[in-house]
Design a protein around this motif. Structure first.
Motif, short mmCIF file in Angstrom:
data_model
loop_
_atom_site.label_atom_id
_atom_site.label_comp_id
_atom_site.label_asym_id
_atom_site.label_seq_id
_atom_site.Cartn_x
_atom_site.Cartn_y
_atom_site.Cartn_z
N ALA A 98 15.48 5.65 1.26
CA ALA A 98 16.67 4.84 0.98
C ALA A 98 16.92 3.78 2.06
CB ALA A 98 17.90 5.73 0.80
N ALA A 99 15.84 3.34 2.71
CA ALA A 99 15.98 2.25 3.68
C ALA A 99 16.48 1.00 2.95
CB ALA A 99 14.64 1.97 4.35
N ARG A 100 17.25 0.17 3.66
CA ARG A 100 17.85 -1.01 3.05
C ARG A 100 17.25 -2.28 3.63
NH1 ARG A 100 22.53 1.49 4.44
NH2 ARG A 100 23.15 -0.27 5.72
N PRO A 101 16.83 -3.22 2.78
CA PRO A 101 16.35 -4.51 3.29
C PRO A 101 17.47 -5.24 4.02
CG PRO A 101 15.70 -4.21 1.00
CD PRO A 101 16.69 -3.12 1.32
N LEU A 102 17.16 -5.77 5.19
CA LEU A 102 18.14 -6.50 5.98
C LEU A 102 17.91 -7.99 5.89
CD1 LEU A 102 20.48 -6.12 8.14
CD2 LEU A 102 18.68 -6.39 9.86
N LEU A 103 16.67 -8.41 6.11
CA LEU A 103 16.31 -9.83 6.11
C LEU A 103 14.86 -10.00 5.68
CD1 LEU A 103 17.84 -10.80 9.58
CD2 LEU A 103 18.64 -11.69 7.37
N LEU A 104 14.54 -11.18 5.18
CA LEU A 104 13.15 -11.57 4.98
C LEU A 104 12.58 -12.06 6.31
CD1 LEU A 104 13.42 -13.71 1.71
CD2 LEU A 104 12.72 -11.31 1.91
N THR A 105 11.29 -11.87 6.51
CA THR A 105 10.63 -12.32 7.73
C THR A 105 9.66 -13.44 7.39
OG1 THR A 105 10.71 -10.02 8.47
CG2 THR A 105 9.39 -11.55 9.78
N GLU A 106 9.90 -14.60 7.96
CA GLU A 106 9.01 -15.74 7.75
C GLU A 106 7.99 -15.78 8.89
OE1 GLU A 106 10.41 -19.90 6.49
OE2 GLU A 106 9.87 -20.15 8.62
N ARG A 107 6.71 -15.76 8.56
CA ARG A 107 5.66 -15.79 9.57
C ARG A 107 4.84 -17.06 9.43
NH1 ARG A 107 3.64 -9.44 9.00
NH2 ARG A 107 5.53 -8.51 9.89
N ASN A 108 4.67 -17.74 10.56
CA ASN A 108 3.95 -19.02 10.55
C ASN A 108 4.49 -19.97 9.49
OD1 ASN A 108 2.12 -18.53 12.69
ND2 ASN A 108 0.80 -17.33 11.33
N GLY A 109 5.80 -19.97 9.30
CA GLY A 109 6.43 -20.88 8.36
C GLY A 109 6.36 -20.46 6.91
N VAL A 110 5.85 -19.27 6.62
CA VAL A 110 5.69 -18.82 5.24
C VAL A 110 6.50 -17.54 5.02
CG1 VAL A 110 4.05 -18.03 3.48
CG2 VAL A 110 3.38 -19.81 5.12
N SER A 111 7.38 -17.56 4.04
CA SER A 111 8.19 -16.38 3.73
C SER A 111 7.74 -15.68 2.45
CB SER A 111 9.67 -16.76 3.59
OG SER A 111 9.85 -17.69 2.53
N ARG A 112 6.98 -16.38 1.61
CA ARG A 112 6.51 -15.80 0.35
C ARG A 112 5.06 -16.21 0.13
NH1 ARG A 112 10.54 -14.59 -3.39
NH2 ARG A 112 9.48 -15.54 -5.16
N TYR A 113 4.28 -15.32 -0.48
CA TYR A 113 2.92 -15.66 -0.83
C TYR A 113 2.54 -14.90 -2.09
CZ TYR A 113 1.56 -11.41 1.88
OH TYR A 113 1.43 -10.13 2.38
N HIS A 114 1.31 -15.03 -2.53
CA HIS A 114 0.89 -14.36 -3.76
C HIS A 114 -0.57 -13.94 -3.63
CE1 HIS A 114 -0.17 -18.61 -4.43
NE2 HIS A 114 -1.17 -18.15 -5.17
N THR A 115 -1.07 -13.26 -4.63
CA THR A 115 -2.45 -12.78 -4.62
C THR A 115 -3.32 -13.64 -5.53
OG1 THR A 115 -1.88 -10.49 -4.06
CG2 THR A 115 -3.95 -10.84 -5.26
N VAL A 116 -4.52 -13.93 -5.05
CA VAL A 116 -5.50 -14.74 -5.78
C VAL A 116 -6.70 -13.87 -6.14
CG1 VAL A 116 -7.05 -16.74 -5.66
CG2 VAL A 116 -4.80 -16.84 -4.55
N PHE A 117 -7.02 -13.79 -7.42
CA PHE A 117 -8.25 -13.15 -7.89
C PHE A 117 -9.31 -14.23 -8.08
CE2 PHE A 117 -5.06 -10.11 -9.14
CZ PHE A 117 -5.67 -8.87 -9.24
N PHE A 118 -10.53 -13.95 -7.68
CA PHE A 118 -11.58 -14.96 -7.80
C PHE A 118 -12.92 -14.31 -8.11
CE2 PHE A 118 -11.36 -13.61 -3.44
CZ PHE A 118 -12.68 -13.54 -3.01
N ALA A 119 -13.81 -15.10 -8.70
CA ALA A 119 -15.17 -14.66 -9.01
C ALA A 119 -16.10 -15.86 -8.82
CB ALA A 119 -15.26 -14.14 -10.44
N ARG A 120 -17.38 -15.63 -8.88
CA ARG A 120 -18.33 -16.75 -8.79
C ARG A 120 -18.23 -17.61 -10.05
NH1 ARG A 120 -22.59 -17.00 -5.14
NH2 ARG A 120 -23.58 -18.38 -6.69
N LYS A 121 -18.45 -18.90 -9.89
CA LYS A 121 -18.39 -19.81 -11.02
C LYS A 121 -19.46 -19.51 -12.06
CE LYS A 121 -16.39 -23.80 -8.60
NZ LYS A 121 -16.64 -25.18 -8.10
N ASP A 122 -20.60 -18.95 -11.61
CA ASP A 122 -21.68 -18.66 -12.55
C ASP A 122 -21.55 -17.27 -13.17
OD1 ASP A 122 -22.27 -17.16 -10.32
OD2 ASP A 122 -24.17 -18.15 -9.87
N ALA A 123 -20.43 -16.58 -12.89
CA ALA A 123 -20.18 -15.27 -13.51
C ALA A 123 -19.42 -15.47 -14.82
CB ALA A 123 -19.37 -14.39 -12.57
#
Length: 300
Positions: A98-123
């Motif tokens: 039941a921990a409570r979020p207090l603040l977002l942490t911005e690191r190196n100027g970035v506070s949000r990011y996402h995930t990238v899926f990738f494969a070879r172009k010839d796949a």
């Protein structure tokens, strides 16, 4: 350095009782390298504590945990007051303690990011559905961007993940086989060499040539990108005194504008500033929490 190491080891073996020592602010961190993390945490703690004397805080301590389960136990027993963690671990601590979020942490100027899926172009793989019957390289079970979020994305796409014993193992035809590469560079290398069919990394790592070399990227195709989520969060225990929580929130929120905090923030995992938890971030955390629960239930 020896003093720092000793202090970190003492913290590991002798947890502070935050509820009994109300003048002590205990900062927690899940760590496999206590000495290094102690040196990253202590400068900010030393900055914060003197600015909280008006609410009775006169001393700071650091307590390391080996995993999220142990940290949740510390939080439930009031042995940790404040924790800094990645998004997926943060939602686990919310669920377990039941921990409570207090603040977002911005690191190196970035506070949000996402995930990238990738494969070879010839796949033949062009989207998440195309991963069925193929292999996926991930970093480690502790990673938000290169494990928990990708697994959630697979489940949301009605795909069934299957852990493999080695990169050259083959999954069932109707499943997505995944294997841990331990680093983003290894994930990129394995995909480029055809050791695995696809990989998943954070958008920050995708753009970092030291982790995904440009020579490799030229041969890759992005097959899916997730919605963004917070990069990191500061959390507090569920029953922290309101006055202490409010003052900690205020001190951290103002730290980026104080020259005296500059070095401490830099050492604190390259933090550029702390931000209020906005509605969009709360929604993404709620989504991530549900995803983590599904992964724990359906995969692990």
């Amino acid at each position: 350095m020896q003093a720092a190491c000793c202090a970190a080891v003492v913290a590991l073996g002798l947890p502070a009782h935050a509820s009994e020592d109300e003048h002590i602010l205990v900062l927690g961190r899940i760590s496999d390298d206590p000495a290094t993390h102690f040196n990253q945490l202590k400068p900010l703690l030393d900055y914060v504590v003197p600015r909280m004397r008006d609410v009775g805080i006169t001393e700071g301590r650091i307590l390391m945990a080996r995993d999220a389960q142990q940290m949740a136990s510390y939080l439930r027993r009031n042995r940790v007051d404040w924790v800094t963690e990645t998004a997926s671990t943060a939602v686990q601590l919310q669920a377990r303690a039941a921990a409570r979020p207090l603040l977002l942490t911005e690191r190196n100027g970035v506070s949000r990011y996402h995930t990238v899926f990738f494969a070879r172009k010839d796949a033949p793989i062009r989207d998440l559905a195309g991963l069925r019957g193929h292999t996926l390289g991930l970093q480690s079970p502790a990673s938000t961007s290169a494990y928990m979020v990708p697994m959630t994305a697979l489940l949301d796409a009605n795909l069934s993940p299957e852990i493999l014993l080695a990169p050259n193992d083959q999954p069932s035809r109707d499943r997505v086989g995944y294997v841990f590469a331990r680093s983003e560079l290894n994930i990129a290398s394995w995909v480029h060499k055809g050791v695995v069919d696809a990989g998943a990394v954070s958008s920050l790592d995708w753009a970092d040539p030291e982790r995904v070399p440009q020579a490799f990227r030229a041969d890759f195709r992005v097959i899916h990108e997730t919605d963004p989520y917070p990069r990191a969060l500061e959390l507090v225990r569920r029953d922290m005194p309101p006055a202490v929580e409010a003052r900690l929130h205020e001190v951290l929120l103002q730290a980026a504008g104080d020259p005296a905090a500059r070095d401490a923030l830099r050492l604190f995992f390259h933090t550029s500033r702390f931000l209020p938890l906005d509605a969009a971030s709360q929604r993404s955390l709620d989504t991530l929490r549900r995803g983590v629960q599904r992964v724990r239930t359906e995969v692990e």
